[in-house]
Every structure is written in structure tokens, then in C-alpha cells.
Design an enzyme around this catalytic site. Structure first.
Site, PDB file in Angstrom:
ATOM      1  CB  SER A 138       3.540 -34.970   8.195  1.00 32.58           C
ATOM      2  OG  SER A 138       3.762 -33.600   7.998  1.00 32.58           O
ATOM      3  CE1 TYR A 152      11.232 -32.250  10.501  1.00 38.16           C
ATOM      4  CE2 TYR A 152       9.669 -30.883  11.699  1.00 38.16           C
ATOM      5  CZ  TYR A 152      10.155 -32.132  11.365  1.00 38.16           C
ATOM      6  OH  TYR A 152       9.574 -33.260  11.892  1.00 38.16           O
ATOM      7  CE  LYS A 156       8.951 -34.398   8.756  1.00 39.37           C
ATOM      8  NZ  LYS A 156       8.869 -35.846   8.557  1.00 39.37           N
TER       9      LYS A 156
HETATM   10  N1  LIG Z   1      10.813 -36.578  17.386  1.00 40.89           N
HETATM   11  C1  LIG Z   1       9.961 -35.607  17.163  1.00 40.89           C
HETATM   12  O1  LIG Z   1       9.765 -34.710  18.027  1.00 40.89           O
HETATM   13  C2  LIG Z   1       9.154 -35.586  15.885  1.00 40.89           C
HETATM   14  C3  LIG Z   1       8.038 -34.722  15.859  1.00 40.89           C
HETATM   15  C4  LIG Z   1       7.313 -34.665  14.677  1.00 40.89           C
HETATM   16  C5  LIG Z   1       7.664 -35.446  13.580  1.00 40.89           C
HETATM   17  N2  LIG Z   1       8.749 -36.255  13.653  1.00 40.89           N
HETATM   18  C6  LIG Z   1       9.089 -37.033  12.458  1.00 40.89           C
HETATM   19  O2  LIG Z   1       9.051 -38.401  12.767  1.00 40.89           O
HETATM   20  C7  LIG Z   1       9.941 -39.116  11.901  1.00 40.89           C
HETATM   21  C8  LIG Z   1      10.845 -39.992  12.765  1.00 40.89           C
HETATM   22  O3  LIG Z   1      11.625 -39.148  13.577  1.00 40.89           O
HETATM   23  P1  LIG Z   1      12.219 -39.622  14.966  1.00 40.89           P
HETATM   24  O4  LIG Z   1      11.993 -38.532  15.922  1.00 40.89           O
HETATM   25  O5  LIG Z   1      11.774 -40.983  15.256  1.00 40.89           O
HETATM   26  O6  LIG Z   1      13.778 -39.531  14.594  1.00 40.89           O
HETATM   27  P2  LIG Z   1      14.997 -40.523  14.792  1.00 40.89           P
HETATM   28  O7  LIG Z   1      14.856 -41.304  16.041  1.00 40.89           O
HETATM   29  O8  LIG Z   1      16.195 -39.668  14.612  1.00 40.89           O
HETATM   30  O9  LIG Z   1      14.843 -41.516  13.548  1.00 40.89           O
HETATM   31  C9  LIG Z   1      15.036 -41.069  12.248  1.00 40.89           C
HETATM   32  C10 LIG Z   1      15.239 -42.278  11.376  1.00 40.89           C
HETATM   33  O10 LIG Z   1      15.358 -41.855  10.023  1.00 40.89           O
HETATM   34  C11 LIG Z   1      16.542 -42.450   9.480  1.00 40.89           C
HETATM   35  N3  LIG Z   1      17.023 -41.580   8.414  1.00 40.89           N
HETATM   36  C12 LIG Z   1      17.367 -40.276   8.479  1.00 40.89           C
HETATM   37  N4  LIG Z   1      17.797 -39.849   7.292  1.00 40.89           N
HETATM   38  C13 LIG Z   1      17.709 -40.903   6.440  1.00 40.89           C
HETATM   39  C14 LIG Z   1      18.022 -41.092   5.084  1.00 40.89           C
HETATM   40  N5  LIG Z   1      18.519 -40.110   4.319  1.00 40.89           N
HETATM   41  N6  LIG Z   1      17.814 -42.314   4.534  1.00 40.89           N
HETATM   42  C15 LIG Z   1      17.325 -43.329   5.273  1.00 40.89           C
HETATM   43  N7  LIG Z   1      17.005 -43.206   6.566  1.00 40.89           N
HETATM   44  C16 LIG Z   1      17.207 -42.008   7.148  1.00 40.89           C
HETATM   45  C17 LIG Z   1      17.486 -42.578  10.670  1.00 40.89           C
HETATM   46  O11 LIG Z   1      18.521 -43.526  10.490  1.00 40.89           O
HETATM   47  P3  LIG Z   1      19.959 -43.136   9.833  1.00 40.89           P
HETATM   48  O12 LIG Z   1      20.353 -41.815  10.401  1.00 40.89           O
HETATM   49  O13 LIG Z   1      20.847 -44.271  10.192  1.00 40.89           O
HETATM   50  O14 LIG Z   1      19.712 -43.062   8.374  1.00 40.89           O
HETATM   51  C18 LIG Z   1      16.494 -43.065  11.710  1.00 40.89           C
HETATM   52  O15 LIG Z   1      16.240 -44.434  11.532  1.00 40.89           O
HETATM   53  C19 LIG Z   1      10.721 -38.054  11.139  1.00 40.89           C
HETATM   54  O16 LIG Z   1      10.176 -37.925   9.852  1.00 40.89           O
HETATM   55  C20 LIG Z   1      10.487 -36.796  11.944  1.00 40.89           C
HETATM   56  O17 LIG Z   1      10.586 -35.626  11.172  1.00 40.89           O
HETATM   57  C21 LIG Z   1       9.513 -36.348  14.783  1.00 40.89           C
END
Ligand SMILES: NC(=O)c1ccc[n+]([C@@H]2O[C@H](COP(=O)([O-])OP(=O)(O)OC[C@H]3O[C@@H](n4cnc5c(N)ncnc54)[C@H](OP(=O)(O)O)[C@@H]3O)[C@@H](O)[C@H]2O)c1
Length: 265
Positions: A138, A152, A156
Site C-alpha cells: 500500500s 492515489y 491505497k
Molecule cells: N516509491 C515510493 O515512494 C512509494 C511509496 C509508497 C508506496 N509505494 C508503492 O510501492 C509499489 C511499488 O512502487 P515503486 O516505487 O517500486 O515503483 P516503480 O519502481 O515504478 O515500480 C512499479 C512497478 O509496477 C509495474 N506496473 C505499473 N503498472 C502496472 C500494470 N498496470 N500492470 C503490471 N505492472 C504494472 C511497473 O512496470 P511496468 O510499468 O512495466 O508495468 C513496475 O514494475 C507501488 O504500489 C507504489 O504505489 C511506492
């Protein structure tokens, strides 16, 4: 003994990939699911495990049929997963009045329904063997509403609601459910967010330290090992998760103060 198996949606990047790397180091078999095939294959090679220990399946988690096919293929290849991590997600911040309805829909489709579909496809196999872990990624933005995240946050919060219900429903079947509330983490998603983040949101989030994906992944693995329901990387997320209703109003006043400061001519 056969190697353990993890399915990770959003496994080609950021937090999902960082978790995959830790598990690969422990000789797990890994299925990575994301849309972009090239990035997916690069991610799979970066795991440095034998080719027959990883599966990279290019699938959009919003397409329930395709995701079912992908997860069934993964189960046929590596058996019922010991762990499902739903990390696929997107974020598009902006002022509410400037965000197109499509952005709200996309956030729900990917962040919430993408999570739901992955669980629906995986849980029956776990139930059959009477064990498994499901970990939903989340966000800290599911613990308090954050200025600029009107698309967003609700997606979440929805994941949080699902996790709270499934925790109790899945427990008698031997399936442990966890939810992770990551803070701002240096990943391509955060880079993308920063392109549309309002100045007020920068002022609010600017005080918090950003995390490395590898460190968030370590906390996630530790949380799974300890059978934690809520996994909260860092003191801020832990305080917010435990004391949210107490400190929420104070934080909101502080956020309002920061917004006024940004808007002052
Ligand atoms: N980074 C932060 O600050 C943060 C903070 C809190 C929570 N989160 C959460 O952590 C999780 C991972 O985020 P991250 O920061 O690691 O982001 P990231 O590096 O951009 O990775 C996101 C991943 O999700 C995949 N993805 C996106 N849309 C998709 C779809 N429709 N179908 C299949 N795959 C999909 C992307 O690949 P493709 O685009 O190739 O599909 C990528 O592998 C997310 O749920 C995000 O909301 C992140």
C-alpha cells in the site's frame, strides 16, 4: 527440498524488484509480472539466478483474464507460490481540479483492482495447500490523506481495507496476509511523481527522509518472517500506523500551515 516460489507483480522495478533480489539470493524461484517486457527481462537477468529459476511474464494487472493466465502459467512452472507480493502501482499527484477523471480511474484499476485480481488468481492454490503469504504494497498515503494525492490515496486506502478484511478471512485457511506502508522511496515511481507534484505537496513530503528500495525490501522480508500484519518501514510510518487517529489532527494542522506558507505571496 524444492525451492520456494514468489510471484511479484510490479517486480521489474523499485520495491518489487528489491524484494525479488533478496529472495533470489536465498535461492527462491521468482515470477516477475509487469507490462514492459524489456524492463522485465532486464530485471529477471539482474537477479543472477539460473534461467529456469525465474519467469518474467509481461502482463497488465488490470486485465483480469491475462493476469489469470500469467499466474496459472507461473503455478504450472514453479508450483503454488509461498509468497505473493502485489507491488504493481502508479501515482499521479496534482491539484484535484487539474486531474482528469481517467487518472482517478487508472489509480483504482492498477493499485486496487490489480491487487485484487492477483489475489483472486493466487489464493485458491494457496488455500488448497493450506499455506502461503500475501503481501500487499500500500503506502504511507493510506494512513493519512496527503495534499495532492486525491487520485492515489483512495486507491491505497482501498488496498488497506481489502487487507484488513482478508487478514481475518484467510487466516483459517493458513494464508497470512500483510500490508506494507512504505514511506517515500527512491524509485522510478517517485521520480515520475515529482514531475507533477504540487509545490504544497513538496513542502509536506520534503521534511521526510526518502528511503532506498533495498532497505524497504529488507523491512518487508523481516515483517513476513515475523508474521506481521502491518509492515511499516521507519519510525514515521510506525507512529502513523499505531497512533494515526491521535496524531492525525496535529499533522493535518501542520500540513495546513505548510500549505499557507507555500501560498503566501
Ligand atoms: N516509491 C515510493 O515512494 C512509494 C511509496 C509508497 C508506496 N509505494 C508503492 O510501492 C509499489 C511499488 O512502487 P515503486 O516505487 O517500486 O515503483 P516503480 O519502481 O515504478 O515500480 C512499479 C512497478 O509496477 C509495474 N506496473 C505499473 N503498472 C502496472 C500494470 N498496470 N500492470 C503490471 N505492472 C504494472 C511497473 O512496470 P511496468 O510499468 O512495466 O508495468 C513496475 O514494475 C507501488 O504500489 C507504489 O504505489 C511506492
Amino acid at each position: 527440498m524444492t525451492a520456494k516460489h514468489a510471484i511479484i507483480t510490479g517486480g521489474s522495478s523499485g520495491i518489487g524488484l528489491a524484494v525479488a533480489k533478496i529472495l533470489a539470493n536465498r535461492s527462491w524461484r521468482i515470477t516477475l509480472i509487469a507490462r514492459n517486457a524489456e524492463r522485465l527481462n532486464q530485471a529477471a537477468s539482474s537477479l543472477n539466478i539460473p534461467e529456469d529459476h525465474s519467469l518474467a511474464i509481461a502482463t497488465d494487472v488490470t486485465n483480469q483474464n491475462d493476469l489469470n493466465v500469467a499466474i496459472n502459467r507461473s503455478i504450472e512452472s514453479f508450483g503454488t507460490p509461498d509468497l505473493l507480493i502485489t507491488s504493481a502501482g502508479i501515482a499521479h499527484p496534482g491539484h484535484f481540479q487539474e486531474l482528469d477523471s481517467k487518472i482517478f480511474q487508472q489509480a483504482m484499476e492498477i493499485n486496487y483492482f490489480g491487487t485484487l485480481y492477483a489475489i483472486q488468481a493466487t489464493a485458491p492454490a494457496m488455500r488448497k495447500v493450506g499455506k502461503g503469504n500475501i503481501v500487499m504494497i500500500s503506502s504511507g498515503a493510506a494512513l493519512i490523506g496527503v495534499y495532492g494525492y486525491s487520485a492515489y490515496c483512495p486507491s491505497k486506502f482501498a488496498v488497506r481495507g481489502l487487507a484488513e478484511v482478508l487478514r481475518g478471512e484467510f487466516k483459517p485457511d493458513g494464508i497470512n496476509v500483510s500490508i506494507v506502508y512504505p514511506p517515500d522511496t527512491e524509485t522510478p515511481q517517485l521520480e515520475q511523481e515529482n514531475k507533477t507534484k504540487p509545490a504544497e505537496t513538496f513542502a509536506i513530503s520534503g521534511n521526510a527522509q526518502t528511503w532506498q528500495a533495498g532497505n524497504v525490501a529488507k523491512v518487508i522480508i523481516k515483517g513476513i518472517e515475523k508474521n506481521r500484519f502491518s509492515i511499516t518501514p521507519g519510525l514515521e510510518m510506525t507512529a502513523l500506523e499505531r497512533l494515526g487517529s491521535l496524531i492525525g489532527p496535529l499533522l493535518q494542522s501542520y500540513f495546513d500551515y505548510l500549505v499557507r506558507k507555500v501560498r503566501k505571496p
